[in-house]
Enzyme design. Structure first.
Site, PDB file in Angstrom:
ATOM      1  N   LYS A  13      -9.986  -2.901   7.950  1.00  0.00           N
ATOM      2  CA  LYS A  13      -8.708  -2.475   8.524  1.00  0.00           C
ATOM      3  C   LYS A  13      -8.992  -2.068   9.968  1.00  0.00           C
ATOM      4  CE  LYS A  13      -5.604   1.522   8.231  1.00  0.00           C
ATOM      5  NZ  LYS A  13      -5.227   2.680   7.395  1.00  0.00           N
ATOM      6  N   GLU A  44       0.854  -1.188   0.000  1.00  0.00           N
ATOM      7  CA  GLU A  44       0.000   0.000   0.000  1.00  0.00           C
ATOM      8  C   GLU A  44       0.889   1.237   0.000  1.00  0.00           C
ATOM      9  OE1 GLU A  44      -2.324   2.431   3.512  1.00  0.00           O
ATOM     10  OE2 GLU A  44      -2.410   0.252   3.552  1.00  0.00           O
ATOM     11  N   THR A 101      -4.629   5.688   2.776  1.00  0.00           N
ATOM     12  CA  THR A 101      -5.076   6.995   3.255  1.00  0.00           C
ATOM     13  C   THR A 101      -6.050   7.623   2.250  1.00  0.00           C
ATOM     14  OG1 THR A 101      -2.812   7.213   4.145  1.00  0.00           O
ATOM     15  CG2 THR A 101      -4.325   9.017   4.569  1.00  0.00           C
TER      16      THR A 101
END
Length: 210
Positions: A128, A40, A69
């Site tokens: 997550k 990521e 993000t």
């Protein structure tokens, strides 16, 4: 491409944040060379979308190089345009599964039971668990009772010992940033990065999840 199946098989998601786009790209490629299947690139990284696009070009269309993000639908759109193969959010984000674009899996950030339900309702393929350090492995154990089928990926403060504990308690994978990547994405030594990869690969392979 099934992100959850890949995470379940490889059990480690590397998270890159950096100030040097050239170093960030080198870091992605080094992680791939060391066998890390899912990486990521946080959108807080300088020129993150260019890093994602170049990494996908270098590693091929099947590479699991995602954008992290992701806080808005606009973030998601520019990440997908750059070739991100999955999206990771820090919290609940609306508008990521509009049906207007390609089907890109979303790993959505959540902490509380209500937020977990919200992530699933928004089409997340996995949750997550963030920040994982707030409750630690014991909190994941508590969540597994009411949410036994939810794929959880704890993120935040995950060192090698915590990675073992989370996986032993049934986490699908763990997401690891600075304990794994260190300063590599800022221009730090790649040899040290490779050494840390070896530690985390051993930790994530040490025990089978129940």
């Amino acid at each position: 491409m099934n992100l959850v199946e890949s995470l379940r098989a490889h059990r480690l998601l590397a998270i890159i944040r950096g100030t040097d786009p050239t170093a960030a790209l080198r870091t992605v490629l080094a992680l791939a060379e060391e066998g890390i299947e899912a990486v990521e690139v946080s959108l807080t990284t300088k020129d993150a979308t260019s890093v994602i696009a170049q990494a996908r070009a270098e590693l091929g269309p099947k590479a699991l190089v995602g954008a992290g993000t992701v806080r808005t639908a606009a973030d998601a759109a520019r990440a997908v345009d750059a070739g991100a193969s999955f999206l990771v959010t820090p919290a609940l984000v609306d508008g990521l599964q509009s049906g207007d674009g390609p089907d890109v899996p979303v790993l959505m950030g959540a902490l509380t039971p209500s937020e977990i339900e919200g992530a699933l309702a928004r089409g997340a393929c996995a949750v997550k668990l963030f920040p994982g350090s707030l409750g630690g492995p014991g909190y994941l154990r508590a969540l597994r009772d009411p949410f036994p089928e939810v794929p959880f990926v704890p993120v935040g403060g995950v060192d090698a010992a915590a990675a073992r504990a989370y996986l032993a308690l049934g986490a699908t994978a763990v997401g690891v940033g600075s304990p794994l990547v260190g300063d590599a994405a800022d221009g730090g030594d790649l040899g040290e990065l490779r050494a840390r990869v070896a530690v985390f690969r051993a930790a994530t392979a040490a025990e089978e999840a129940p």
